[in-house]
Design an enzyme around this catalytic site. Structure first.
Site, PDB file in Angstrom:
ATOM      1  N   ASP A  23      38.104  32.154  34.623  1.00 21.64           N
ATOM      2  CA  ASP A  23      39.101  33.205  34.478  1.00 21.64           C
ATOM      3  C   ASP A  23      39.199  33.530  32.983  1.00 21.64           C
ATOM      4  OD1 ASP A  23      41.502  34.790  35.000  1.00 21.64           O
ATOM      5  OD2 ASP A  23      42.616  33.096  34.184  1.00 21.64           O
TER       6      ASP A  23
ATOM      7  N   ASP B 175      42.440  35.613  31.210  1.00 20.62           N
ATOM      8  CA  ASP B 175      43.818  35.572  30.715  1.00 20.62           C
ATOM      9  C   ASP B 175      44.465  34.218  30.978  1.00 20.62           C
ATOM     10  OD1 ASP B 175      44.241  38.192  29.628  1.00 20.62           O
ATOM     11  OD2 ASP B 175      44.311  39.000  31.663  1.00 20.62           O
TER      12      ASP B 175
END
Length: 290
Positions: free
Chosen positions: A39, A41
């Site tokens: 991922d 953020d």
């Protein structure tokens, strides 16, 4: 032998012995069999600095001067409504799914109204000093030098994400990004987003149209998966053959309420850890013989 980095006070492990076995098996497989799926953020980027929340890709746009005051208020209102629902430990992923579609769709509609200009994005990224986690340079550069592919699967904004990594000087050819990319007209004005909407809880094979990527690296059957939500756990669904996978979860918010839930799914849970120390420590160990 346990890796020293796993002794950090931010580290929690579901099954320390089982984890060490996985690490050893991945090391034996060598870097030629390894890939990273992550991922962006609050996983590769920081959650906070000096007690202040760091911006996500969307926040960077929300808080910038390319959004009107009225638009900013509306986006902040959406955040205040939907973010608590996104991380609510009492709601199931099935309950959260339609709420995330609502949030992302409403935010995108507000962006269209603002007539965002493509040529202003680079400056917008500079302004809030979006911050990658400490140790990011070692992480990105080590993977590049060892030719280990990095697949970033993000529910953020791909254009902003790429600009953050580029401005940090670590956007290398071994990095592949799947995210929400802006679509601009001939005048460089935002008209929409390309492809399927990617939100926190649909990061799986349902939105991975470009399956050629995983076919090309199908021999890489050992995976380090990095995420910060339970929705990130499905990011490796596009990989047809998995021998060993180590899932590392960055638990940034509602730590007390979510630790047990995270430990049921992630091999390693990092509590309020703003560094990539553990990831880098594991990477250095498993590639040491090479």
């Amino acid at each position: 032998m346990r890796l020293p980095v796993l002794g950090k006070d931010t580290v929690r492990m579901r099954d320390p012995e089982g984890l060490q076995d996985k690490i050893t098996r991945i090391q034996r497989g060598g870097q030629e069999k390894l890939q990273i799926i992550s991922d962006f953020d609050m996983t590769l980027s920081r959650f906070s600095r000096n007690g202040e929340r760091c911006p996500t890709c969307y926040n960077i746009i929300d808080n910038s001067n390319i959004i009107s005051d009225e638009g900013r208020k509306k986006l902040k209102c959406l955040f205040d409504i939907y973010y608590p629902l996104e991380i609510d430990p009492k709601k199931s992923i099935e309950e959260k799914y339609p709420l995330m579609v609502e949030w992302w769709s409403k935010a995108h509609d507000l962006f269209y109204e603002q007539r965002i200009q493509k040529d202003r994005l680079a400056q917008v990224v500079k302004e809030p000093q979006a911050t990658l986690r400490d140790g990011y340079d070692l992480f990105f550069n080590n993977l590049y030098q060892r030719e280990i592919p990095l697949f970033i699967f993000s529910a953020g904004i791909g254009d902003v994400l790429e600009e953050i990594i580029r401005q940090a000087g670590v956007f290398h050819p071994n990095t592949k990004v799947v995210s929400n990319y802006m679509d601009f007209d001939d005048n460089g004005i935002l008209t929409g987003f390309k492809g399927d909407l990617i939100h926190t809880y649909n990061k799986n094979s349902s939105v991975l149209k470009d399956t050629e990527y995983f076919k090309e690296i199908s021999h890489r059957t050992n995976i380090l998966l990095l995420g910060d939500t339970l929705g990130d756990l499905t990011m490796a669904d596009g990989v047809s053959t998995v021998e060993n996978i180590i899932k590392i979860g960055f638990l940034n918010d509602k730590v007390e309420e979510l630790t047990e839930q995270f430990l049921q799914s992630y091999d390693i849970v990092l509590l309020r850890d703003e560094t990539l120390d553990v990831v880098n420590g594991i990477l250095q160990f498993v590639t040491a013989k090479n």
